[in-house]
Scaffold this motif. Structure first.
Motif, mmCIF file in Angstrom:
data_model
loop_
_atom_site.group_PDB
_atom_site.id
_atom_site.type_symbol
_atom_site.label_atom_id
_atom_site.label_comp_id
_atom_site.label_asym_id
_atom_site.label_seq_id
_atom_site.Cartn_x
_atom_site.Cartn_y
_atom_site.Cartn_z
ATOM 1 N N MET A 132 0.846 -1.166 0.000
ATOM 2 C CA MET A 132 0.000 0.000 0.000
ATOM 3 C C MET A 132 0.902 1.242 0.000
ATOM 4 N N THR A 133 0.625 2.182 -0.913
ATOM 5 C CA THR A 133 1.428 3.392 -0.996
ATOM 6 C C THR A 133 0.830 4.475 -0.110
ATOM 7 N N LYS A 134 1.701 5.308 0.387
ATOM 8 C CA LYS A 134 1.270 6.397 1.257
ATOM 9 C C LYS A 134 0.765 7.561 0.408
ATOM 10 N N GLN A 135 -0.395 8.082 0.753
ATOM 11 C CA GLN A 135 -0.985 9.200 0.018
ATOM 12 C C GLN A 135 -0.177 10.465 0.274
ATOM 13 N N ARG A 136 0.181 11.164 -0.762
ATOM 14 C CA ARG A 136 0.953 12.395 -0.640
ATOM 15 C C ARG A 136 0.021 13.540 -0.268
ATOM 16 N N ARG A 137 0.387 14.263 0.779
ATOM 17 C CA ARG A 137 -0.437 15.387 1.209
ATOM 18 C C ARG A 137 -0.088 16.625 0.392
ATOM 19 N N SER A 138 -1.070 17.461 0.191
ATOM 20 C CA SER A 138 -0.813 18.734 -0.482
ATOM 21 C C SER A 138 -1.323 19.856 0.420
ATOM 22 N N PHE A 139 -0.631 20.973 0.364
ATOM 23 C CA PHE A 139 -0.949 22.104 1.220
ATOM 24 C C PHE A 139 -1.167 23.337 0.359
ATOM 25 N N SER A 140 -2.067 24.187 0.789
ATOM 26 C CA SER A 140 -2.339 25.419 0.053
ATOM 27 C C SER A 140 -1.179 26.389 0.245
ATOM 28 N N PRO A 141 -1.011 27.317 -0.693
ATOM 29 C CA PRO A 141 0.030 28.333 -0.534
ATOM 30 C C PRO A 141 -0.148 29.149 0.758
ATOM 31 N N GLU A 142 -1.379 29.391 1.136
ATOM 32 C CA GLU A 142 -1.640 30.150 2.369
ATOM 33 C C GLU A 142 -1.159 29.372 3.599
ATOM 34 N N PHE A 143 -1.400 28.066 3.625
ATOM 35 C CA PHE A 143 -0.935 27.235 4.735
ATOM 36 C C PHE A 143 0.585 27.252 4.806
ATOM 37 N N LYS A 144 1.240 27.092 3.643
ATOM 38 C CA LYS A 144 2.695 27.099 3.610
ATOM 39 C C LYS A 144 3.247 28.442 4.087
ATOM 40 N N ARG A 145 2.627 29.522 3.624
ATOM 41 C CA ARG A 145 3.060 30.865 4.012
ATOM 42 C C ARG A 145 2.919 31.063 5.513
ATOM 43 N N ASN A 146 1.787 30.638 6.082
ATOM 44 C CA ASN A 146 1.567 30.786 7.523
ATOM 45 C C ASN A 146 2.522 29.920 8.332
ATOM 46 N N ALA A 147 2.799 28.713 7.847
ATOM 47 C CA ALA A 147 3.733 27.826 8.551
ATOM 48 C C ALA A 147 5.140 28.417 8.536
ATOM 49 N N ALA A 148 5.567 28.910 7.401
ATOM 50 C CA ALA A 148 6.903 29.504 7.307
ATOM 51 C C ALA A 148 6.990 30.786 8.123
ATOM 52 N N ALA A 149 5.890 31.506 8.220
ATOM 53 C CA ALA A 149 5.870 32.742 9.008
ATOM 54 C C ALA A 149 6.077 32.459 10.491
ATOM 55 N N LEU A 150 5.723 31.270 10.951
ATOM 56 C CA LEU A 150 5.993 30.916 12.343
ATOM 57 C C LEU A 150 7.487 31.029 12.634
ATOM 58 N N VAL A 151 8.296 30.559 11.713
ATOM 59 C CA VAL A 151 9.749 30.595 11.899
ATOM 60 C C VAL A 151 10.285 32.009 11.689
ATOM 61 N N LEU A 152 9.837 32.658 10.614
ATOM 62 C CA LEU A 152 10.404 33.954 10.253
ATOM 63 C C LEU A 152 9.882 35.105 11.114
ATOM 64 N N ASP A 153 8.612 35.091 11.444
ATOM 65 C CA ASP A 153 8.004 36.240 12.115
ATOM 66 C C ASP A 153 7.767 36.028 13.606
ATOM 67 N N GLN A 154 7.566 34.779 14.008
ATOM 68 C CA GLN A 154 7.215 34.522 15.402
ATOM 69 C C GLN A 154 8.324 33.805 16.166
ATOM 70 N N SER A 155 9.488 33.720 15.582
ATOM 71 C CA SER A 155 10.691 33.169 16.222
ATOM 72 C C SER A 155 10.543 31.731 16.719
ATOM 73 N N TYR A 156 9.722 30.940 16.053
ATOM 74 C CA TYR A 156 9.669 29.503 16.346
ATOM 75 C C TYR A 156 10.947 28.883 15.799
ATOM 76 N N SER A 157 11.407 27.815 16.416
ATOM 77 C CA SER A 157 12.488 27.047 15.805
ATOM 78 C C SER A 157 11.855 26.193 14.701
ATOM 79 N N HIS A 158 12.693 25.714 13.802
ATOM 80 C CA HIS A 158 12.167 24.852 12.735
ATOM 81 C C HIS A 158 11.477 23.630 13.331
ATOM 82 N N VAL A 159 12.067 23.053 14.338
ATOM 83 C CA VAL A 159 11.525 21.836 14.950
ATOM 84 C C VAL A 159 10.161 22.130 15.591
ATOM 85 N N ASP A 160 10.055 23.231 16.340
ATOM 86 C CA ASP A 160 8.778 23.575 16.979
ATOM 87 C C ASP A 160 7.692 23.871 15.951
#
Length: 102
Positions: free
Chosen positions: A1-29
């Motif tokens: 059985m193959t694992k289904q590949r997840r897809s994310f919206s550009p807005e989700f990606k932007r918000n996730a990356a903003a956690l690191v860049l704007d809110q000082s989260y570590s990459h791991v957190d």
């Protein structure tokens, strides 16, 4: 059985990356918070940093400004292809018209 590949919206990606860049989260957190692998998060963060500097990415853009730029570039490409087709068609029709008048 193959694992289904997840897809994310550009807005989700932007918000996730903003956690690191704007809110000082570590990459791991940030990865734990949104449930993605660290390599994915690093790629999103790098892409968002480049887009904020005005670099248009090869992949799908994250910021609205870069998305608009990609849309306009695609439209320009399509219009240039259409123009080239029309030029060739016009030349062909003109050459046929000249041959008929002889």
């Amino acid at each position: 059985m193959t694992k289904q590949r997840r897809s994310f919206s550009p807005e989700f990606k932007r918000n996730a990356a903003a956690l690191v860049l704007d809110q000082s989260y570590s990459h791991v957190d940030a990865c734990r918070s949104v449930g993605v692998a660290e390599s994915v998060m690093r790629r999103w963060v790098d892409q968002l940093q480049l887009e904020r500097r005005g670099v248009t990415p090869q992949s799908k853009a994250l910021t609205p400004e870069q998305q608009r730029i990609q849309e306009l570039e695609a439209r320009i490409d399509r219009l240039e292809r259409e123009k080239a087709i029309l030029k060739k068609a016009t030349a062909l029709l003109m050459s046929e018209g000249i041959e008929r008048t002889r």
